[in-house]
Design a protein around this motif. Structure first.
Motif, PDB file in Angstrom:
ATOM      1  N   UNK A 167      34.170  42.071  45.564  1.00 22.59           N
ATOM      2  CA  UNK A 167      33.811  41.080  44.102  1.00 22.59           C
ATOM      3  C   UNK A 167      33.197  40.683  43.142  1.00 22.59           C
ATOM      4  N   UNK A 168      33.868  39.539  42.791  1.00 23.84           N
ATOM      5  CA  UNK A 168      33.112  38.929  41.460  1.00 23.84           C
ATOM      6  C   UNK A 168      33.320  37.198  42.069  1.00 23.84           C
ATOM      7  N   UNK A 169      31.964  36.420  42.164  1.00 25.06           N
ATOM      8  CA  UNK A 169      32.571  35.340  42.004  1.00 25.06           C
ATOM      9  C   UNK A 169      31.767  34.310  41.333  1.00 25.06           C
ATOM     10  N   UNK A 170      31.976  33.625  40.686  1.00 19.95           N
ATOM     11  CA  UNK A 170      31.724  32.858  39.805  1.00 19.95           C
ATOM     12  C   UNK A 170      31.014  31.320  40.062  1.00 19.95           C
ATOM     13  N   UNK A 171      30.683  30.720  39.255  1.00 21.50           N
ATOM     14  CA  UNK A 171      29.829  29.449  40.072  1.00 21.50           C
ATOM     15  C   UNK A 171      31.451  28.443  40.070  1.00 21.50           C
ATOM     16  N   UNK A 172      32.313  28.832  39.337  1.00 22.04           N
ATOM     17  CA  UNK A 172      32.829  27.565  39.491  1.00 22.04           C
ATOM     18  C   UNK A 172      33.921  28.350  40.353  1.00 22.04           C
ATOM     19  N   UNK A 173      34.117  29.260  41.284  1.00 21.02           N
ATOM     20  CA  UNK A 173      34.600  29.584  42.211  1.00 21.02           C
ATOM     21  C   UNK A 173      35.838  30.187  41.752  1.00 21.02           C
ATOM     22  N   UNK A 174      35.232  31.246  40.228  1.00 17.11           N
ATOM     23  CA  UNK A 174      37.534  31.819  39.941  1.00 17.11           C
ATOM     24  C   UNK A 174      36.752  33.723  41.413  1.00 17.11           C
ATOM     25  N   UNK A 175      37.438  34.324  41.392  1.00 12.30           N
ATOM     26  CA  UNK A 175      37.171  35.474  42.297  1.00 12.30           C
ATOM     27  C   UNK A 175      37.624  36.515  41.513  1.00 12.30           C
ATOM     28  N   UNK A 176      37.648  37.686  41.569  1.00 13.26           N
ATOM     29  CA  UNK A 176      38.033  39.072  41.022  1.00 13.26           C
ATOM     30  C   UNK A 176      37.721  40.361  41.308  1.00 13.26           C
ATOM     31  N   UNK A 177      38.205  40.273  41.829  1.00 16.47           N
ATOM     32  CA  UNK A 177      38.215  42.246  42.461  1.00 16.47           C
ATOM     33  C   UNK A 177      37.190  43.051  40.848  1.00 16.47           C
TER      34      UNK A 177
END
Length: 318
Positions: free
Chosen positions: A153-163
Protein backbone atom coordinates in the motif's frame (compact mmCIF):
# COMPACT_ATOMS: atom_id res chain seq x y z
CA UNK A 1 -54.25 -9.53 11.03
CA UNK A 2 -51.92 -12.51 11.35
CA UNK A 3 -50.06 -11.35 8.26
CA UNK A 4 -49.59 -7.88 9.79
CA UNK A 5 -48.24 -9.38 13.03
CA UNK A 6 -45.82 -11.46 11.00
CA UNK A 7 -44.67 -8.37 9.08
CA UNK A 8 -44.22 -6.44 12.35
CA UNK A 9 -42.07 -9.21 13.79
CA UNK A 10 -40.06 -9.41 10.58
CA UNK A 11 -39.49 -5.67 10.68
CA UNK A 12 -38.29 -5.84 14.29
CA UNK A 13 -35.85 -8.63 13.42
CA UNK A 14 -34.50 -6.60 10.50
CA UNK A 15 -34.02 -3.56 12.72
CA UNK A 16 -32.14 -5.64 15.27
CA UNK A 17 -29.93 -7.11 12.55
CA UNK A 18 -29.20 -3.65 11.19
CA UNK A 19 -28.07 -2.57 14.64
CA UNK A 20 -25.98 -5.67 15.26
CA UNK A 21 -24.29 -5.84 11.84
CA UNK A 22 -21.83 -2.92 12.33
CA UNK A 23 -20.81 -4.39 15.70
CA UNK A 24 -20.27 -7.83 14.17
CA UNK A 25 -18.18 -6.35 11.34
CA UNK A 26 -16.11 -4.34 13.80
CA UNK A 27 -15.46 -7.42 15.95
CA UNK A 28 -14.54 -9.43 12.85
CA UNK A 29 -11.98 -6.86 11.69
CA UNK A 30 -10.65 -6.52 15.23
CA UNK A 31 -10.26 -10.29 15.51
CA UNK A 32 -8.36 -10.44 12.20
CA UNK A 33 -6.00 -7.69 13.39
CA UNK A 34 -5.44 -9.40 16.75
CA UNK A 35 -4.71 -12.73 15.07
CA UNK A 36 -2.28 -11.07 12.63
CA UNK A 37 -0.47 -9.19 15.41
CA UNK A 38 -0.29 -12.32 17.55
CA UNK A 39 1.28 -14.25 14.69
CA UNK A 40 3.67 -11.44 13.81
CA UNK A 41 4.92 -11.21 17.38
CA UNK A 42 6.34 -14.72 17.06
CA UNK A 43 9.64 -13.56 15.56
CA UNK A 44 12.32 -10.97 16.40
CA UNK A 45 12.16 -7.45 15.00
CA UNK A 46 13.84 -6.40 11.74
CA UNK A 47 13.69 -2.61 12.05
CA UNK A 48 17.08 -0.93 11.61
CA UNK A 49 18.00 2.41 9.95
CA UNK A 50 21.05 4.69 9.90
CA UNK A 51 20.83 8.49 9.82
CA UNK A 52 23.11 10.94 7.98
CA UNK A 53 25.44 11.09 10.99
CA UNK A 54 26.02 7.35 11.09
CA UNK A 55 23.84 6.78 14.15
CA UNK A 56 22.08 3.44 14.12
CA UNK A 57 18.46 3.18 15.26
CA UNK A 58 16.82 -0.16 15.74
CA UNK A 59 13.54 -1.33 17.15
CA UNK A 60 13.23 -4.15 19.66
CA UNK A 61 9.93 -5.62 20.85
CA UNK A 62 11.08 -6.03 24.45
CA UNK A 63 13.69 -3.27 24.84
CA UNK A 64 12.13 -0.43 22.82
CA UNK A 65 13.66 1.93 20.26
CA UNK A 66 17.45 2.10 20.73
CA UNK A 67 20.25 4.23 19.25
CA UNK A 68 23.87 3.15 18.79
CA UNK A 69 26.60 5.66 17.89
CA UNK A 70 29.90 4.90 16.18
CA UNK A 71 31.58 4.34 19.56
CA UNK A 72 29.04 1.67 20.46
CA UNK A 73 27.25 3.81 23.02
CA UNK A 74 23.66 2.58 23.40
CA UNK A 75 20.81 4.95 24.29
CA UNK A 76 17.11 4.20 24.75
CA UNK A 77 15.09 6.62 22.62
CA UNK A 78 11.67 5.19 23.47
CA UNK A 79 10.55 2.35 25.69
CA UNK A 80 8.09 1.13 23.07
CA UNK A 81 9.45 -0.79 20.09
CA UNK A 82 8.08 -2.77 17.17
CA UNK A 83 9.00 -5.07 14.31
CA UNK A 84 9.94 -2.50 11.67
CA UNK A 85 11.31 1.03 11.43
CA UNK A 86 11.41 3.57 8.59
CA UNK A 87 13.64 6.64 8.19
CA UNK A 88 11.76 9.65 6.82
CA UNK A 89 14.75 11.65 5.59
CA UNK A 90 12.86 14.71 4.34
CA UNK A 91 10.36 14.76 7.19
CA UNK A 92 7.27 14.24 5.01
CA UNK A 93 5.48 12.73 8.02
CA UNK A 94 7.27 14.69 10.74
CA UNK A 95 4.05 16.45 11.74
CA UNK A 96 1.59 13.58 11.30
CA UNK A 97 0.01 12.09 14.40
CA UNK A 98 -1.04 8.71 13.05
CA UNK A 99 -2.85 7.58 16.17
CA UNK A 100 -5.21 10.55 16.06
CA UNK A 101 -5.68 10.66 12.31
CA UNK A 102 -9.05 9.89 10.76
CA UNK A 103 -7.58 7.85 7.95
CA UNK A 104 -6.40 4.26 8.05
CA UNK A 105 -3.84 2.97 8.92
CA UNK A 106 -3.63 4.28 12.48
CA UNK A 107 -1.17 1.63 13.65
CA UNK A 108 1.83 3.62 12.38
CA UNK A 109 3.60 5.66 15.03
CA UNK A 110 5.93 8.63 14.68
CA UNK A 111 8.81 7.83 17.03
CA UNK A 112 10.39 11.29 16.96
CA UNK A 113 8.98 14.63 18.21
CA UNK A 114 6.90 16.78 15.84
CA UNK A 115 8.82 18.69 13.15
CA UNK A 116 12.06 16.78 13.78
CA UNK A 117 13.84 15.82 10.54
CA UNK A 118 14.62 13.10 9.71
CA UNK A 119 11.62 11.45 11.33
CA UNK A 120 11.41 7.85 12.49
CA UNK A 121 8.21 5.95 11.72
CA UNK A 122 7.27 2.71 13.49
CA UNK A 123 4.95 0.00 12.20
CA UNK A 124 2.10 -2.11 13.44
CA UNK A 125 3.47 -5.51 12.52
CA UNK A 126 4.29 -5.39 8.81
CA UNK A 127 7.24 -4.00 6.79
CA UNK A 128 7.27 -0.34 5.78
CA UNK A 129 9.61 2.17 4.14
CA UNK A 130 9.55 5.83 3.08
CA UNK A 131 10.17 6.01 -0.65
CA UNK A 132 12.18 8.58 -2.57
CA UNK A 133 8.90 10.30 -3.44
CA UNK A 134 8.17 10.97 0.26
CA UNK A 135 5.29 8.48 0.55
CA UNK A 136 5.12 5.57 2.98
CA UNK A 137 4.98 2.14 1.35
CA UNK A 138 3.80 -0.67 3.56
CA UNK A 139 2.89 -4.32 3.36
CA UNK A 140 -0.84 -4.93 3.76
CA UNK A 141 -3.60 -7.39 2.99
CA UNK A 142 -6.00 -6.07 0.35
CA UNK A 143 -8.24 -3.07 -0.30
CA UNK A 144 -8.97 -2.86 3.45
CA UNK A 145 -5.29 -1.89 3.88
CA UNK A 146 -4.92 -3.88 7.12
CA UNK A 147 -1.58 -5.47 8.12
CA UNK A 148 -0.75 -8.49 6.00
CA UNK A 149 1.77 -9.91 3.57
CA UNK A 150 0.14 -9.98 0.16
CA UNK A 151 0.03 -6.39 -1.10
CA UNK A 152 1.93 -3.10 -0.98
CA UNK A 153 0.00 0.00 0.00
CA UNK A 154 0.98 3.63 -0.50
CA UNK A 155 0.20 6.34 2.06
CA UNK A 156 0.77 10.00 1.18
CA UNK A 157 1.44 12.69 3.82
CA UNK A 158 -2.09 14.02 3.29
CA UNK A 159 -3.60 10.63 4.15
CA UNK A 160 -4.46 9.28 0.70
CA UNK A 161 -4.13 5.49 0.42
CA UNK A 162 -3.85 3.34 -2.66
CA UNK A 163 -2.75 -0.19 -3.51
CA UNK A 164 0.38 -0.20 -5.65
CA UNK A 165 -0.81 -3.07 -7.84
CA UNK A 166 -3.75 -5.33 -6.87
CA UNK A 167 -2.41 -8.13 -9.08
CA UNK A 168 0.62 -8.47 -6.78
CA UNK A 169 -1.61 -10.48 -4.45
CA UNK A 170 -1.57 -13.57 -6.66
CA UNK A 171 2.24 -13.56 -6.89
CA UNK A 172 2.58 -13.00 -3.14
CA UNK A 173 0.29 -15.93 -2.39
CA UNK A 174 2.42 -18.23 -4.56
CA UNK A 175 5.64 -17.04 -2.91
CA UNK A 176 4.39 -17.29 0.67
CA UNK A 177 3.89 -13.62 1.52
CA UNK A 178 6.11 -10.54 1.73
CA UNK A 179 8.72 -10.68 4.52
CA UNK A 180 10.62 -7.41 4.00
CA UNK A 181 10.49 -4.13 2.07
CA UNK A 182 13.13 -1.57 1.08
CA UNK A 183 13.51 1.48 -1.15
CA UNK A 184 15.99 1.32 -4.01
CA UNK A 185 17.37 3.78 -6.56
CA UNK A 186 15.30 5.23 -9.41
CA UNK A 187 12.07 5.26 -7.38
CA UNK A 188 11.98 1.49 -6.97
CA UNK A 189 11.04 -0.86 -4.15
CA UNK A 190 12.39 -4.30 -3.33
CA UNK A 191 10.42 -6.99 -1.51
CA UNK A 192 11.61 -10.23 0.03
CA UNK A 193 9.72 -13.46 0.24
CA UNK A 194 10.92 -16.61 2.00
CA UNK A 195 13.02 -17.64 -1.02
CA UNK A 196 12.69 -14.80 -3.53
CA UNK A 197 13.37 -11.09 -4.13
CA UNK A 198 11.17 -8.92 -6.34
CA UNK A 199 11.82 -5.45 -7.74
CA UNK A 200 8.77 -3.16 -7.92
CA UNK A 201 8.47 0.23 -9.59
CA UNK A 202 6.30 2.93 -8.05
CA UNK A 203 3.79 2.61 -10.87
CA UNK A 204 3.19 -0.98 -9.74
CA UNK A 205 5.19 -3.03 -12.24
CA UNK A 206 7.13 -5.88 -10.68
CA UNK A 207 9.86 -8.20 -11.88
CA UNK A 208 11.69 -11.09 -10.26
CA UNK A 209 15.28 -10.38 -9.24
CA UNK A 210 15.98 -13.92 -7.97
CA UNK A 211 13.72 -16.93 -7.41
CA UNK A 212 14.70 -19.10 -5.73
CA UNK A 213 17.59 -17.62 -3.74
CA UNK A 214 20.03 -20.47 -3.13
CA UNK A 215 22.62 -20.30 -0.33
CA UNK A 216 25.29 -22.91 -0.96
CA UNK A 217 26.88 -22.59 2.48
CA UNK A 218 23.58 -22.47 4.39
CA UNK A 219 23.87 -23.51 8.03
CA UNK A 220 20.21 -24.13 8.78
CA UNK A 221 18.97 -22.10 11.73
CA UNK A 222 16.01 -22.63 14.04
CA UNK A 223 13.17 -21.85 14.47
CA UNK A 224 12.45 -21.05 10.79
CA UNK A 225 13.85 -24.43 9.71
CA UNK A 226 13.62 -23.26 6.13
CA UNK A 227 16.33 -22.07 3.76
CA UNK A 228 17.06 -19.26 3.26
CA UNK A 229 14.05 -17.52 4.94
CA UNK A 230 14.75 -13.99 3.72
CA UNK A 231 13.64 -11.05 5.87
CA UNK A 232 14.91 -7.46 6.17
CA UNK A 233 16.89 -5.94 3.31
CA UNK A 234 18.54 -2.74 2.08
CA UNK A 235 19.53 -1.54 -1.40
CA UNK A 236 22.47 0.70 -2.26
CA UNK A 237 22.69 3.39 -4.97
CA UNK A 238 23.88 0.85 -7.56
CA UNK A 239 20.91 -1.43 -7.03
CA UNK A 240 22.86 -4.02 -5.05
CA UNK A 241 20.64 -5.75 -2.51
CA UNK A 242 21.82 -6.82 0.95
CA UNK A 243 19.36 -9.16 2.62
CA UNK A 244 19.14 -11.05 5.90
CA UNK A 245 18.80 -14.77 5.24
CA UNK A 246 17.64 -15.63 8.75
CA UNK A 247 17.12 -19.31 8.03
CA UNK A 248 20.78 -19.68 7.06
CA UNK A 249 22.37 -17.24 9.52
CA UNK A 250 23.73 -15.18 6.63
CA UNK A 251 23.61 -11.74 5.03
CA UNK A 252 23.55 -12.07 1.26
CA UNK A 253 24.66 -9.70 -1.49
CA UNK A 254 22.56 -9.84 -4.67
CA UNK A 255 23.70 -7.95 -7.77
CA UNK A 256 21.25 -6.41 -10.28
CA UNK A 257 22.04 -9.41 -12.48
CA UNK A 258 20.92 -11.84 -9.78
CA UNK A 259 24.32 -13.12 -8.58
CA UNK A 260 24.15 -14.22 -4.92
CA UNK A 261 27.13 -14.22 -2.54
CA UNK A 262 27.54 -14.25 1.25
CA UNK A 263 29.01 -11.14 2.91
CA UNK A 264 28.46 -12.05 6.58
CA UNK A 265 28.04 -15.23 8.59
CA UNK A 266 26.49 -15.35 12.04
CA UNK A 267 27.60 -18.06 14.43
CA UNK A 268 24.79 -20.02 16.04
CA UNK A 269 22.57 -19.23 17.85
CA UNK A 270 22.72 -15.72 16.27
CA UNK A 271 20.76 -14.93 13.12
CA UNK A 272 20.40 -11.68 11.11
CA UNK A 273 16.92 -10.17 10.78
CA UNK A 274 17.43 -6.61 9.44
CA UNK A 275 19.87 -4.68 7.24
CA UNK A 276 20.67 -0.99 6.64
CA UNK A 277 23.24 0.80 4.45
CA UNK A 278 25.18 4.02 5.08
CA UNK A 279 28.20 5.25 3.08
CA UNK A 280 28.64 1.78 1.55
CA UNK A 281 28.87 0.20 5.00
CA UNK A 282 26.34 -2.52 5.78
CA UNK A 283 24.73 -2.52 9.23
CA UNK A 284 23.13 -5.74 10.45
CA UNK A 285 20.59 -6.34 13.21
CA UNK A 286 20.93 -9.82 14.66
CA UNK A 287 19.15 -11.73 17.40
CA UNK A 288 19.80 -14.93 19.23
CA UNK A 289 17.55 -17.35 17.38
CA UNK A 290 15.75 -19.15 20.24
CA UNK A 291 13.25 -21.93 20.66
CA UNK A 292 11.44 -19.61 23.05
CA UNK A 293 8.74 -17.20 21.83
CA UNK A 294 9.39 -14.75 24.72
CA UNK A 295 10.81 -11.45 23.40
CA UNK A 296 13.16 -11.06 26.35
CA UNK A 297 14.91 -14.24 25.20
CA UNK A 298 15.91 -12.55 21.92
CA UNK A 299 18.83 -10.26 22.86
CA UNK A 300 19.96 -8.19 19.84
CA UNK A 301 23.32 -7.03 18.58
CA UNK A 302 24.48 -4.66 15.84
CA UNK A 303 27.36 -5.52 13.53
CA UNK A 304 28.87 -3.53 10.69
CA UNK A 305 30.46 -4.85 7.52
CA UNK A 306 32.91 -2.22 6.24
CA UNK A 307 33.73 -1.49 2.62
CA UNK A 308 36.88 -3.56 3.12
CA UNK A 309 34.77 -6.57 4.15
CA UNK A 310 35.86 -6.47 7.80
CA UNK A 311 33.15 -7.17 10.37
CA UNK A 312 32.91 -5.13 13.57
CA UNK A 313 30.47 -5.60 16.45
CA UNK A 314 29.10 -2.19 17.45
CA UNK A 315 26.93 -3.26 20.37
CA UNK A 316 25.45 -6.32 22.05
CA UNK A 317 22.40 -5.71 24.22
CA UNK A 318 21.58 -8.21 26.97
Amino acid sequence: MANKLFQDKQLKVMVKLARIRPIVMFLLVLTICIVFVSLSLAHPSSGIVVDQNGQVYFSDLFRGLLRVDERGQVTTVQKEGGHWLALDKTGSFSRVNFEKSKHWPRWFKRRTPANIKPALIGDGGSPLVVGQDGNIYFVCDDERMIPGGLQIGRLSPDGKETLLNPSLRQTSEKLGGIKGLAAGPDNSLYATYAKAVLKITLDGRFTTLVNPVVVNDCDLNVPSNESPWLRGLAVDSRGIVYVAASGCGRVLKITPGGKVTTVLKAEKPWAPSGVAIHNDDVYVLEHINPNSEAHEDWPPRIRKVGRDGKVRTLATIT
